[in-house]
Write an enzyme that holds these catalytic residues in place. Structure first.
Site, short mmCIF file in Angstrom:
data_model
loop_
_atom_site.label_atom_id
_atom_site.label_comp_id
_atom_site.label_asym_id
_atom_site.label_seq_id
_atom_site.Cartn_x
_atom_site.Cartn_y
_atom_site.Cartn_z
N SER A 1 0.80 -1.22 0.00
CA SER A 1 0.00 0.00 0.00
C SER A 1 0.84 1.27 0.00
CB SER A 1 -0.95 -0.05 1.19
OG SER A 1 -1.83 1.01 1.13
N HIS A 2 0.67 2.05 1.07
CA HIS A 2 1.31 3.36 1.15
C HIS A 2 2.72 3.27 1.74
CE1 HIS A 2 -0.66 2.14 4.75
NE2 HIS A 2 0.14 2.94 5.44
N ASP B 1 -2.45 6.47 -3.53
CA ASP B 1 -1.29 5.85 -2.87
C ASP B 1 -0.64 4.75 -3.71
OD1 ASP B 1 -3.33 3.99 -2.69
OD2 ASP B 1 -2.61 3.18 -0.80
N ASP C 1 -0.94 1.51 -4.08
CA ASP C 1 -1.74 0.54 -4.83
C ASP C 1 -3.07 1.11 -5.31
OD1 ASP C 1 -2.61 0.70 -2.19
OD2 ASP C 1 -3.41 -1.33 -2.19
N ASP D 1 -5.69 2.57 -3.83
CA ASP D 1 -6.99 2.49 -3.16
C ASP D 1 -7.25 3.69 -2.25
OD1 ASP D 1 -5.20 1.73 -1.21
OD2 ASP D 1 -6.13 -0.19 -0.75
N ARG D 2 -6.22 4.46 -1.93
CA ARG D 2 -6.46 5.64 -1.08
C ARG D 2 -6.60 6.90 -1.92
NH1 ARG D 2 -2.98 5.28 4.44
NH2 ARG D 2 -3.45 3.12 4.89
N LYS E 1 -11.48 -0.17 -1.23
CA LYS E 1 -11.59 1.28 -1.37
C LYS E 1 -10.94 1.65 -2.70
CE LYS E 1 -7.68 2.06 1.77
NZ LYS E 1 -7.39 0.80 2.46
#
Ligand code: G16
Length: 544
Positions: A113-114, A278, A280, A282-283, A377
């Site tokens: 992710s982030h 982010d 991947d 999703d944010r 998300k």
């Protein structure tokens, strides 16, 4: 066909966190580490023979290598077909979309992710089920249990697959289909939003936007959708080339790490609208000109304006937010007469509510917003939702948020993170809070009176599973709250998160600085939890 079964011994640290297994690249590069975890996933999947799996990641360092290993293991474990994104790329929401679109058995998403990437950064892997969503706790627990006793894994001996060329090929009995990572996702977006109106806005000459992909996975998606399809001028997407180390940056869309975007939106001749996503995809972070929209407010604004968006015009079934997210959305839901659910942190907890048709929109304070269109998300989806609202309302981001506060009141909100603190001391802090929690009820702390204080526990209204110890909440009689929990996504030491929320109905006070508005709660948090003593930190590492 040469399938090899190789002996292994367990690693005892393969417990999935808030969102899959996240560790440093170096941990993942240990011999058999990835193989053990992937085999543990496969071993828990009954009925996988001949099934379709979706595979892709955010393009970070080790992504390509891991994909080759997983393809060969999928072939040796009896899968029939793997759909893999070109170059090994799939954003998390696109992976969810593809699992659903092709009715796949499940998917493996490679991402931390982030968290920063590169050789010295982090890597991650998670399994998503056939609904397109992150595996629920009962599945991740089964994977973890298996990882503790695993003694062998299966892998096909085969040359690497060319991930650059679209099309089908066979390895062993497995069909590998290299697919365009953007296509199905872009079509889904077009089915939800008023692309004609957004196109008019973006080409009107009266409106400028900037989207920061942070050298992460959304670059190809944002170029294709915002610039090529919706007509935003080229250059609208910045840092659009995915890099294995995210250009050395920290692909976390917040005011601290998305500094290129923040400089533009707070500089002279700032664009009207800014957004970032982010690692991947999703944010999301949403900015107006010199104006930050908290993720909690963003969820509330989307909920209040959903009727302006074609895909949601028919009404919302309900809305859900994670427990530490501010209750701004609750107020909208109450006025609209729809249900608002409060779940533990982790997108996986929204899955059952979405599948059961109980909610349409979901959101979290951690820069995540989404809907029933997928089961993750979705960063770019949130940006398109905002663009659709802006195109219809023809007001600025700031005007829209201010009028929202006028109508519903303002939930001042901030999260203070203490990163990389000693894990044992962080646990002690939580235990100390847990032990003292019952005594706080009814107490007067400064000018706040404690209404309740508990360790949040959640019973899923659909399958009635319970999740305990999800964070200590101190709620005050005026609706203000302080929440303490330890992050489940960090890879070094522990991260203490302190969430602060204060409700202000009076519009004349809506322009106060957030940290100022929360200053008394910040003092109370320190007094109650003795943060300085336990963390040995004078101040938070990141304030969002
Ligand atoms: C993951 C989860 C989110 C969660 C976030 C932060 O997001 O999917 O539901 O809110 O982590 O979790 P924590 O507070 O435990 O660090 P992502 O974007 O990292 O996959």
């Amino acid at each position: 066909m040469n399938i090899r079964t190789l002996a292994t011994t367990p690693f005892l640290d393969q417990k999935p966190g808030t969102s899959g297994l996240r560790k440093s690249v170096k941990v993942f590069q240990q011999p058999r580490y990835l193989e053990n975890f992937v085999q543990s996933i496969f071993d828990t999947l009954d009925g996988r023979e001949g099934q379709t799996l979706v595979l892709g990641g955010d393009g970070r360092y080790y992504n390509r290598e891991a994909i080759q290993t997983i393809l060969k293991m999928a072939a040796a474990n009896g899968f029939g077909r793997v759909l893999v994104g070109r170059s090994g790329i799939l954003s998390t929401p696109a992976a969810s979309c593809i699992i659903r679109h092709y009715r796949a058995f499940g998917g493996i998403i490679l991402s931390a992710s982030h968290n920063p990437g590169g050789r010295e950064g982090d890597f991650g892997i998670k399994y998503n089920t056939s609904n397109g969503g992150p595996a629920p706790e009962k599945v991740t627990e089964a994977i973890y249990a298996r990882s503790k006793v695993i003694d062998a894994y299966h892998i096909l001996e085969a040359p690497n697959v060319d991930l650059e060329r679209l099309g089908k090929l066979e390895i062993g009995n497995l069909t590998v289909e290299v697919i365009d990572p953007v296509e199905s996702y872009a079509k889904l977006m077009e089915s939800l939003f008023d692309f004609e109106r957004i196109h008019q806005l973006l080409t009107s000459g009266q409106f400028r936007m900037c989207f920061d992909s942070m050298h992460a996975v959304t670059g190809p998606y944002a170029h294709a959708i915002l610039e090529q399809r919706l007509g935003a001028p080229s250059g609208t997407v910045i840092n659009g080339k995915p890099l294995e180390d995210f250009g050395g940056g920290h692909p976390d869309p917040n005011l601290v790490y998305a500094h290129d975007l923040v400089e533009r939106l707070y500089g002279t001749s700032a664009p009207d609208f800014g957004a970032a996503s982010d690692g991947d995809g999703d944010r999301n972070m949403i900015l107006g000109r010199k104006f930050f929209v908290t993720p909690s407010d963003s969820l509330a604004v989307l909920t209040a304006n959903a009727h302006l968006v074609p895909g949601y015009r028919q009404g919302l079934a309900g809305v859900a937010r994670s427990m530490p997210t501010s209750s701004a959305a609750d107020r909208v839901a109450a006025q609209a007469g729809i249900e608002c659910y409060e779940t533990p942190t982790g997108w996986k907890f929204f899955g059952n509510l979405l599948d059961a048709g109980k909610v349409t929109l979901c959101g979290e304070e951690s820069f995540g917003t989404g809907s029933n269109h997928v089961r993750e998300k979705d960063g770019l989806w949130a940006v398109l939702f905002w663009l659709n609202i802006l195109a219809v309302r023809q007001e600025s981001v700031e005007q829209i948020v201010h009028s929202h506060w006028q109508k519903y009141g303002r939930n001042f909100y901030s999260r203070h993170d203490y990163e990389g603190v000693d894990a044992d001391r962080a646990k002690e802090l939580m235990e100390h809070l847990r032990a003292n929690a019952p005594e706080l009820k009814g107490q007067q702390l400064r000018h706040y009176q404690v209404k309740y204080c508990d360790d949040f526990s959640y019973t899923d209204p659909v399958d009635h599973s319970t999740s305990q110890h999800q964070g200590i909440r101190i709620g005050f009689t005026d609706g203000s709250r302080i929440v303490f929990r330890l992050s489940g996504t960090g890879t070094q030491g522990a991260t203490l998160r302190v969430y602060l929320e204060s409700y202000e109905p009076d519009p004349t006070k809506h322009n106060l600085d957030t940290q100022q508005a929360l200053s008394t709660l910040i003092v109370i948090a320190e007094e109650v939890a003795q943060i300085r003593k336990f963390t040995e930190r004078e101040a938070p590492t990141v304030i969002t």
